[in-house]
Write a protein that holds these residues in place. Sequence first.
Motif, PDB file in Angstrom:
ATOM      1  N   HIS A 259      12.270  10.470  -8.978  1.00  0.00           N
ATOM      2  CA  HIS A 259      11.062  10.316  -8.175  1.00  0.00           C
ATOM      3  C   HIS A 259      10.753   8.854  -7.898  1.00  0.00           C
ATOM      4  N   THR A 260       9.920   8.628  -6.872  1.00  0.00           N
ATOM      5  CA  THR A 260       9.470   7.273  -6.536  1.00  0.00           C
ATOM      6  C   THR A 260       7.941   7.310  -6.559  1.00  0.00           C
ATOM      7  N   GLN A 261       7.329   6.145  -6.384  1.00  0.00           N
ATOM      8  CA  GLN A 261       5.852   6.166  -6.322  1.00  0.00           C
ATOM      9  C   GLN A 261       5.363   5.944  -4.893  1.00  0.00           C
ATOM     10  N   VAL A 262       6.238   6.154  -3.903  1.00  0.00           N
ATOM     11  CA  VAL A 262       5.847   5.914  -2.512  1.00  0.00           C
ATOM     12  C   VAL A 262       4.813   6.947  -2.061  1.00  0.00           C
ATOM     13  N   LYS A 263       3.750   6.444  -1.394  1.00  0.00           N
ATOM     14  CA  LYS A 263       2.719   7.347  -0.867  1.00  0.00           C
ATOM     15  C   LYS A 263       3.205   7.821   0.493  1.00  0.00           C
ATOM     16  N   THR A 264       3.847   8.962   0.479  1.00  0.00           N
ATOM     17  CA  THR A 264       4.583   9.390   1.671  1.00  0.00           C
ATOM     18  C   THR A 264       3.665   9.616   2.878  1.00  0.00           C
ATOM     19  N   GLU A 265       2.379   9.902   2.639  1.00  0.00           N
ATOM     20  CA  GLU A 265       1.460  10.133   3.774  1.00  0.00           C
ATOM     21  C   GLU A 265       1.308   8.866   4.620  1.00  0.00           C
ATOM     22  N   ARG A 266       1.754   7.733   4.127  1.00  0.00           N
ATOM     23  CA  ARG A 266       1.633   6.484   4.892  1.00  0.00           C
ATOM     24  C   ARG A 266       2.901   6.162   5.689  1.00  0.00           C
ATOM     25  N   LEU A 267       3.927   6.996   5.583  1.00  0.00           N
ATOM     26  CA  LEU A 267       5.224   6.653   6.182  1.00  0.00           C
ATOM     27  C   LEU A 267       5.176   6.529   7.706  1.00  0.00           C
ATOM     28  N   THR A 268       4.544   7.493   8.371  1.00  0.00           N
ATOM     29  CA  THR A 268       4.551   7.460   9.839  1.00  0.00           C
ATOM     30  C   THR A 268       3.775   6.244  10.342  1.00  0.00           C
TER      31      THR A 268
ATOM     32  N   GLN B 292       0.829  -1.219   0.000  1.00  0.00           N
ATOM     33  CA  GLN B 292       0.000   0.000   0.000  1.00  0.00           C
ATOM     34  C   GLN B 292       0.855   1.256   0.000  1.00  0.00           C
ATOM     35  N   LEU B 293       2.019   1.149   0.617  1.00  0.00           N
ATOM     36  CA  LEU B 293       2.930   2.301   0.637  1.00  0.00           C
ATOM     37  C   LEU B 293       3.426   2.623  -0.773  1.00  0.00           C
ATOM     38  N   GLY B 294       3.477   1.579  -1.612  1.00  0.00           N
ATOM     39  CA  GLY B 294       3.892   1.804  -3.008  1.00  0.00           C
ATOM     40  C   GLY B 294       5.306   1.372  -3.318  1.00  0.00           C
ATOM     41  N   VAL B 295       5.883   0.485  -2.498  1.00  0.00           N
ATOM     42  CA  VAL B 295       7.237   0.038  -2.842  1.00  0.00           C
ATOM     43  C   VAL B 295       7.153  -0.866  -4.068  1.00  0.00           C
ATOM     44  N   ASP B 296       8.245  -0.929  -4.829  1.00  0.00           N
ATOM     45  CA  ASP B 296       8.248  -1.726  -6.057  1.00  0.00           C
ATOM     46  C   ASP B 296       8.586  -3.181  -5.786  1.00  0.00           C
ATOM     47  N   VAL B 297       9.505  -3.394  -4.845  1.00  0.00           N
ATOM     48  CA  VAL B 297       9.978  -4.752  -4.571  1.00  0.00           C
ATOM     49  C   VAL B 297       9.967  -4.983  -3.062  1.00  0.00           C
ATOM     50  N   ILE B 298       9.470  -6.161  -2.664  1.00  0.00           N
ATOM     51  CA  ILE B 298       9.508  -6.535  -1.241  1.00  0.00           C
ATOM     52  C   ILE B 298      10.425  -7.746  -1.130  1.00  0.00           C
ATOM     53  N   GLU B 299      11.567  -7.581  -0.457  1.00  0.00           N
ATOM     54  CA  GLU B 299      12.411  -8.757  -0.220  1.00  0.00           C
ATOM     55  C   GLU B 299      11.820  -9.462   0.998  1.00  0.00           C
ATOM     56  N   ALA B 300      11.222 -10.622   0.761  1.00  0.00           N
ATOM     57  CA  ALA B 300      10.395 -11.259   1.787  1.00  0.00           C
ATOM     58  C   ALA B 300      11.180 -12.185   2.698  1.00  0.00           C
TER      59      ALA B 300
END
Length: 410
Positions: free
Chosen positions: A286-295, A66-74
């Motif tokens: 730029h990135t596609q991260v939804k910065t309002e979700r960071l905190t 949901q934050l918008g990261v491209d890759v999740i190293e699981a």
Amino acid sequence: MNYLILILSTSKIYLNRIAQHNINKKNDIVKEYIQIFDTTLRDGEQVPGCKLATPQKVEIAKELEQLGVDVIEAGFPISSPGDFDAVTQISKTIKDATICALSRAVDSDIESAAEALKFANNGRIHTGIGTSEFHIFHKLNSNPEDIISRGEKAVKKARNVCSEVEFYAEDAGRTDNEFLARVIEKMISAGATIINIPDTTGYCLPHQYSEKIAYLMNNVPNIDKAILSTHCHNDLGLATANSIAGVQAGARQVECTINGVGERAGNTSLEEVVMILKQHDNINLHTQVKTERLTHLSRIVESEMNMPVQRNKAIVGENAFAHSSGIHQDGVIKNRETYEIINPIDVGADSSKIILTARSGRAALKYRAQLLKFNLSKDQLNYAYEKFLKLADRQIHINDNQLLELLNKI
Ligand code: KIV
Ligand code: ZN
């Protein structure tokens, strides 16, 4: 021959995907896209006391998507049945982000990673080997040619069982650039489309890391068939600075963790990199991260990993938007931007805080009193301020209840 065609066509698809992102226009300047590779669940979780169970990892993975990261190293599937299960469950749950699994340049690791990724919509195997003298001669008791051939074999094997392969040159930060360029050329020819340049020990200075990336961009003949990735550790407090230096020199993926969690002094902090790129328009990335979700996500990782975030941590620390000295408070009350370069709303934090301490001035007291619906005249304010200072000298800070009590008395 078929194998070669497959590699060329998939690397083309991958590079096209990146090109599509490079269209964010602002003031007619094309901003290039930086992929965010989050490794909170792998490198971040390698911290003693931070172990997560599979359901916790799946929850964090959903938040990362949901934050918008491209890759999740699981995770690192061969390392334990728990990690294997976590990668499998995350692969089943996450639809858009790429799911990545770590492996050494060892057949059984790669097979395990492929098996754990089999349900992923977009899977990636992250395989690699140490390339610095410390790793080649001491850790692996090997020689440079053997390292290249083990790396090539691993990339080819990974490429046979997974559509996307990232290669890491462990301890690249302390690897001779000429040798590193040779290794990378071979790994790209073998089928890797993402090349990770880890500063595993956090040793590099920003200009050294930047020169390394620039050297590789200029001296690896087939570099146009892959992207370079930064992976910086924070042993000298330089992980974020090095990652930014890396992307300015041409890297197009940043590996990082929420709150900068990770081995020893940690990894590059995701929130710092993303906000630097957002605040500094002239970097043109730029990135596609939804910065309002960071905190929000920072707090989740903090509590799930039981890893407190230092109060003065950039972007997500408790004090990141708190002002307690009189001069600063006066400035912020008049215009927030006098002492804040980030709008707290942009990172999902509470609004800027004016903390009442013995260092606060009349402007702060008046402001906080107004929030409690007390409009003080000049004389009332002077009188209240005298009382306030006496109280504040005995306290760490004055909360709303204490302030109310004081104001009611006058
Ligand atoms: O720091 C490092 O070198 C790593 C690799 C395994 C990618 O985490
Ligand atoms: Zn690492």
